[in-house]
Design a protein around this motif. Structure first.
Motif, PDB file in Angstrom:
ATOM      1  N   GLY A 114       0.811  -1.213   0.000  1.00  0.00           N
ATOM      2  CA  GLY A 114       0.000   0.000   0.000  1.00  0.00           C
ATOM      3  C   GLY A 114       0.837   1.252   0.000  1.00  0.00           C
ATOM      4  O   GLY A 114       0.485   2.258  -0.634  1.00  0.00           O
ATOM      5  N   ASN A 115       1.961   1.224   0.721  1.00  0.00           N
ATOM      6  CA  ASN A 115       2.873   2.366   0.723  1.00  0.00           C
ATOM      7  C   ASN A 115       3.396   2.638  -0.684  1.00  0.00           C
ATOM      8  O   ASN A 115       3.480   3.785  -1.118  1.00  0.00           O
ATOM      9  CB  ASN A 115       4.051   2.097   1.669  1.00  0.00           C
ATOM     10  N   MET A 116       3.763   1.578  -1.389  1.00  0.00           N
ATOM     11  CA  MET A 116       4.324   1.746  -2.729  1.00  0.00           C
ATOM     12  C   MET A 116       3.328   2.383  -3.677  1.00  0.00           C
ATOM     13  O   MET A 116       3.627   3.377  -4.340  1.00  0.00           O
ATOM     14  CB  MET A 116       4.799   0.411  -3.295  1.00  0.00           C
ATOM     15  N   VAL A 117       2.121   1.815  -3.749  1.00  0.00           N
ATOM     16  CA  VAL A 117       1.178   2.324  -4.746  1.00  0.00           C
ATOM     17  C   VAL A 117       0.666   3.712  -4.390  1.00  0.00           C
ATOM     18  O   VAL A 117       0.544   4.594  -5.254  1.00  0.00           O
ATOM     19  CB  VAL A 117       0.014   1.337  -4.966  1.00  0.00           C
ATOM     20  N   ALA A 118       0.377   3.945  -3.119  1.00  0.00           N
ATOM     21  CA  ALA A 118      -0.114   5.261  -2.716  1.00  0.00           C
ATOM     22  C   ALA A 118       0.962   6.328  -2.910  1.00  0.00           C
ATOM     23  O   ALA A 118       0.662   7.457  -3.309  1.00  0.00           O
ATOM     24  CB  ALA A 118      -0.569   5.231  -1.258  1.00  0.00           C
ATOM     25  N   GLY A 119       2.213   5.960  -2.639  1.00  0.00           N
ATOM     26  CA  GLY A 119       3.314   6.902  -2.806  1.00  0.00           C
ATOM     27  C   GLY A 119       3.527   7.297  -4.247  1.00  0.00           C
ATOM     28  O   GLY A 119       3.824   8.464  -4.552  1.00  0.00           O
ATOM     29  N   ILE A 120       3.395   6.352  -5.166  1.00  0.00           N
ATOM     30  CA  ILE A 120       3.568   6.665  -6.584  1.00  0.00           C
ATOM     31  C   ILE A 120       2.472   7.608  -7.057  1.00  0.00           C
ATOM     32  O   ILE A 120       2.706   8.498  -7.874  1.00  0.00           O
ATOM     33  CB  ILE A 120       3.586   5.377  -7.420  1.00  0.00           C
ATOM     34  N   ALA A 121       1.287   7.456  -6.542  1.00  0.00           N
ATOM     35  CA  ALA A 121       0.179   8.313  -6.964  1.00  0.00           C
ATOM     36  C   ALA A 121       0.218   9.677  -6.283  1.00  0.00           C
ATOM     37  O   ALA A 121       0.066  10.704  -6.946  1.00  0.00           O
ATOM     38  CB  ALA A 121      -1.145   7.627  -6.672  1.00  0.00           C
ATOM     39  N   ALA A 122       0.421   9.711  -4.961  1.00  0.00           N
ATOM     40  CA  ALA A 122       0.229  10.969  -4.245  1.00  0.00           C
ATOM     41  C   ALA A 122       1.141  11.126  -3.039  1.00  0.00           C
ATOM     42  O   ALA A 122       0.752  11.713  -2.034  1.00  0.00           O
ATOM     43  CB  ALA A 122      -1.230  11.098  -3.810  1.00  0.00           C
ATOM     44  N   GLY A 123       2.360  10.592  -3.127  1.00  0.00           N
ATOM     45  CA  GLY A 123       3.316  10.799  -2.048  1.00  0.00           C
ATOM     46  C   GLY A 123       3.742  12.259  -1.966  1.00  0.00           C
ATOM     47  O   GLY A 123       3.620  13.021  -2.927  1.00  0.00           O
ATOM     48  N   PHE A 171      14.626  13.205  -0.607  1.00  0.00           N
ATOM     49  CA  PHE A 171      15.077  11.836  -0.802  1.00  0.00           C
ATOM     50  C   PHE A 171      14.328  11.103  -1.910  1.00  0.00           C
ATOM     51  O   PHE A 171      14.859  10.176  -2.522  1.00  0.00           O
ATOM     52  CB  PHE A 171      14.921  11.037   0.498  1.00  0.00           C
ATOM     53  N   ALA A 172      13.086  11.482  -2.147  1.00  0.00           N
ATOM     54  CA  ALA A 172      12.244  10.765  -3.099  1.00  0.00           C
ATOM     55  C   ALA A 172      11.345  11.751  -3.832  1.00  0.00           C
ATOM     56  O   ALA A 172      11.070  12.848  -3.333  1.00  0.00           O
ATOM     57  CB  ALA A 172      11.410   9.712  -2.364  1.00  0.00           C
ATOM     58  N   PRO A 173      10.874  11.379  -5.018  1.00  0.00           N
ATOM     59  CA  PRO A 173      10.201  12.334  -5.907  1.00  0.00           C
ATOM     60  C   PRO A 173       8.791  12.725  -5.527  1.00  0.00           C
ATOM     61  O   PRO A 173       8.245  13.683  -6.067  1.00  0.00           O
ATOM     62  CB  PRO A 173      10.195  11.602  -7.251  1.00  0.00           C
ATOM     63  N   GLY A 174       8.156  11.990  -4.615  1.00  0.00           N
ATOM     64  CA  GLY A 174       6.746  12.233  -4.337  1.00  0.00           C
ATOM     65  C   GLY A 174       5.882  11.570  -5.387  1.00  0.00           C
ATOM     66  O   GLY A 174       6.365  10.873  -6.283  1.00  0.00           O
ATOM     67  N   GLY A 175       4.594  11.782  -5.300  1.00  0.00           N
ATOM     68  CA  GLY A 175       3.671  11.162  -6.236  1.00  0.00           C
ATOM     69  C   GLY A 175       3.598  11.893  -7.554  1.00  0.00           C
ATOM     70  O   GLY A 175       4.007  13.050  -7.674  1.00  0.00           O
ATOM     71  N   ILE A 176       3.058  11.226  -8.552  1.00  0.00           N
ATOM     72  CA  ILE A 176       2.888  11.868  -9.851  1.00  0.00           C
ATOM     73  C   ILE A 176       1.792  12.929  -9.775  1.00  0.00           C
ATOM     74  O   ILE A 176       1.728  13.839 -10.608  1.00  0.00           O
ATOM     75  CB  ILE A 176       2.592  10.818 -10.936  1.00  0.00           C
ATOM     76  N   ALA A 177       0.923  12.835  -8.769  1.00  0.00           N
ATOM     77  CA  ALA A 177      -0.067  13.877  -8.477  1.00  0.00           C
ATOM     78  C   ALA A 177       0.219  14.362  -7.054  1.00  0.00           C
ATOM     79  O   ALA A 177      -0.499  14.023  -6.111  1.00  0.00           O
ATOM     80  CB  ALA A 177      -1.480  13.340  -8.604  1.00  0.00           C
ATOM     81  N   PRO A 178       1.278  15.131  -6.858  1.00  0.00           N
ATOM     82  CA  PRO A 178       1.774  15.422  -5.507  1.00  0.00           C
ATOM     83  C   PRO A 178       0.835  16.215  -4.621  1.00  0.00           C
ATOM     84  O   PRO A 178       0.986  16.201  -3.399  1.00  0.00           O
ATOM     85  CB  PRO A 178       3.066  16.206  -5.773  1.00  0.00           C
ATOM     86  N   ASP A 179      -0.136  16.892  -5.212  1.00  0.00           N
ATOM     87  CA  ASP A 179      -1.066  17.670  -4.399  1.00  0.00           C
ATOM     88  C   ASP A 179      -2.391  16.955  -4.155  1.00  0.00           C
ATOM     89  O   ASP A 179      -3.287  17.501  -3.507  1.00  0.00           O
ATOM     90  CB  ASP A 179      -1.342  19.025  -5.057  1.00  0.00           C
ATOM     91  N   ALA A 180      -2.537  15.738  -4.673  1.00  0.00           N
ATOM     92  CA  ALA A 180      -3.743  14.957  -4.415  1.00  0.00           C
ATOM     93  C   ALA A 180      -3.686  14.360  -3.016  1.00  0.00           C
ATOM     94  O   ALA A 180      -2.616  14.222  -2.420  1.00  0.00           O
ATOM     95  CB  ALA A 180      -3.886  13.841  -5.457  1.00  0.00           C
ATOM     96  N   LYS A 181      -4.825  13.997  -2.481  1.00  0.00           N
ATOM     97  CA  LYS A 181      -4.915  13.344  -1.185  1.00  0.00           C
ATOM     98  C   LYS A 181      -5.206  11.862  -1.371  1.00  0.00           C
ATOM     99  O   LYS A 181      -5.522  11.398  -2.463  1.00  0.00           O
ATOM    100  CB  LYS A 181      -5.996  14.008  -0.326  1.00  0.00           C
ATOM    101  N   ILE A 182      -5.124  11.119  -0.279  1.00  0.00           N
ATOM    102  CA  ILE A 182      -5.227   9.659  -0.320  1.00  0.00           C
ATOM    103  C   ILE A 182      -6.386   9.187   0.545  1.00  0.00           C
ATOM    104  O   ILE A 182      -6.536   9.610   1.692  1.00  0.00           O
ATOM    105  CB  ILE A 182      -3.920   9.015   0.176  1.00  0.00           C
ATOM    106  N   VAL A 183      -7.201   8.306  -0.017  1.00  0.00           N
ATOM    107  CA  VAL A 183      -8.197   7.549   0.733  1.00  0.00           C
ATOM    108  C   VAL A 183      -7.766   6.097   0.646  1.00  0.00           C
ATOM    109  O   VAL A 183      -7.647   5.546  -0.443  1.00  0.00           O
ATOM    110  CB  VAL A 183      -9.613   7.720   0.146  1.00  0.00           C
TER     111      VAL A 183
END
Length: 289
Positions: free
Chosen positions: A117-126, A131-143
Motif C-alpha cells: 500500500g505504501n508503494m502504490v499510494a506513494g507513486i500516486a500521491a506521495g 530523498f524521493a520524488p513524491g507522487g505523480i499527483a503530488p497535491d492529491a490526497k489519499i483515501v
C-alpha cells in the motif's frame, strides 16, 4: 478466497494527474525517470497536480508516520474477516476514518512485509522531499481502504469509497491486487457474467457514471492461458493497466490481453514501510496512470 487474497501481484492506479488539479506547479524534490518518461514535469507546469482531489486505494494500508504521507491521507476504511487474526488499529474488525488507513500494526510496529500500500499510494500521491520524488499527483490526497481481500471485503471497501466520494472529492480508485490463473475459478474470468461479482460491478459502474474511474493492474502472470484480464481488471467498467520497462518495452511479466487499455512505467521510486523502494510490476505502473 484465502489463497486468492494472499496474491498481491498487481497494483493499479490513478488518473489524478489528468482528471483534476488547477494548483500551482509542484515539482518533485528529486528527479524521477519514470515521471519524465510520461512527461509529468510538463503536465505539472500546466497546473495539473491533483490539488483538491483524492485518490482511493483498496490495498494493505499505509504507514501513517511515514514522511511521504504526512498530511496526505484524508480518509480510511479497515475491514478484516472474523476468522482472521488481524485487527484494525482500534482493535476491532471494522474501522473508518484516517487512522483506519494504517497498515497493520503488531506490537506497536507496522508489519514491514505489508508495504504494498505504501508503494502504490506513494507513486500516486506521495509528498515530495529531498530523498524521493513524491507522487505523480503530488497535491492529491489519499483515501486508503485496508482489507484482507476477500470478495466481501473488497466490495465493502468499494461501497465506502463510493459513499464518501463527494465528501473526499475522489476522482479515481486503485485496485491493487490480482490472482494467478491456477488459483482462481475460470468463472472469475467471466467477470460481467458472474453473479458473485454483480454487486461490486454495480458499485464500480455507478462510480464511473459519476466520473470516478476505477483502474486495476492487469497482472504479472505471463503464462495465463486466457483471452481477458484477471479479476478485477476484467470487469467491464474497470480500466486495465499494463507496464513498460526503462527501455519503453512492454514488461516481460505483464498479463497481456485485449482488455488492457493503458501502459505505464513500472520503476518509479516510492515509499517502503519506513524508507523508500523502487517500484515493480503492474503494481507500480497503475498508480502512474
Amino acid at each position: 478466497m484465502k489463497t486468492f487474497a494472499k496474491k498481491f501481484l498487481a497494483s493499479l492506479g490513478i488518473t489524478s494527474l489528468l482528471l483534476v488539479g488547477l494548483a500551482p506547479s509542484a515539482q518533485a524534490a528529486v528527479s524521477e525517470p519514470a515521471y519524465e518518461a510520461v512527461k509529468a514535469p510538463y503536465v505539472w507546469q500546466l497546473g495539473q497536480t491533483g490539488k483538491g482531489a483524492s485518490i482511493a486505494f483498496i490495498d494493505q494500508g499505509v504507514n501513517l508516520t511515514h514522511e511521504y504521507f504526512q498530511g496526505q491521507v484524508v480518509d480510511g476504511f479497515c475491514l478484516y474477516e472474523f476468522y482472521t487474526r488481524n485487527f484494525c488499529p482500534n482493535g476491532t474488525k471494522r474501522q473508518t476514518g484516517v487512522i483506519a488507513a494504517s497498515q497493520r500494526i503488531v506490537s506497536n510496529f507496522p508489519v514491514f512485509s505489508e508495504n504494498h500500500g505504501n508503494m502504490v499510494a506513494g507513486i500516486a500521491a506521495g509528498k515530495p522531499n529531498s530523498f524521493a520524488p513524491g507522487g505523480i499527483a503530488p497535491d492529491a490526497k489519499i483515501v486508503m481502504a485496508n482489507v484482507d481481500l476477500t470478495l466481501a471485503g473488497i466490495t465493502a471497501a468499494a461501497q465506502y469509497i463510493s459513499d464518501r466520494a463527494s465528501i473526499n472529492n475522489t476522482v479515481a480508485v486503485s485496485l491493487s491486487f490480482g490472482g494467478l490463473f491456477s488459483e482462481m475459478p475460470r468463472s472469475w474470468l467471466l467477470c460481467d457474467n458472474n453473479p458473485a461479482l454483480a454487486e461490486l460491478a454495480k458499485i464500480i459502474k455507478d462510480m464511473r457514471g459519476r466520473g470516478i474511474i476505477t483502474f486495476a493492474a492487469a497482472g504479472n502472470s505471463p503464462v495465463l492461458d486466457i483471452a481477458t484480464s484477471i479479476f478485477p481488471s476484467c470487469l467491464q467498467d474497470v480500466v486495465a493497466v499494463g507496464s513498460v520497462n526503462q527501455l519503453g518495452e512492454i514488461s516481460w511479466y505483464v498479463t497481456m490481453s485485449n482488455k488492457i487499455e493503458l501502459l505505464a512505467p513500472d520503476y518509479a521510486i516510492s515509499a517502503d514501510t519506513i524508507g523508500y523502494m523502487t517500484g515493480s510490476g503492474t503494481s507500480a505502473a497503475t498508480p502512474m496512470v
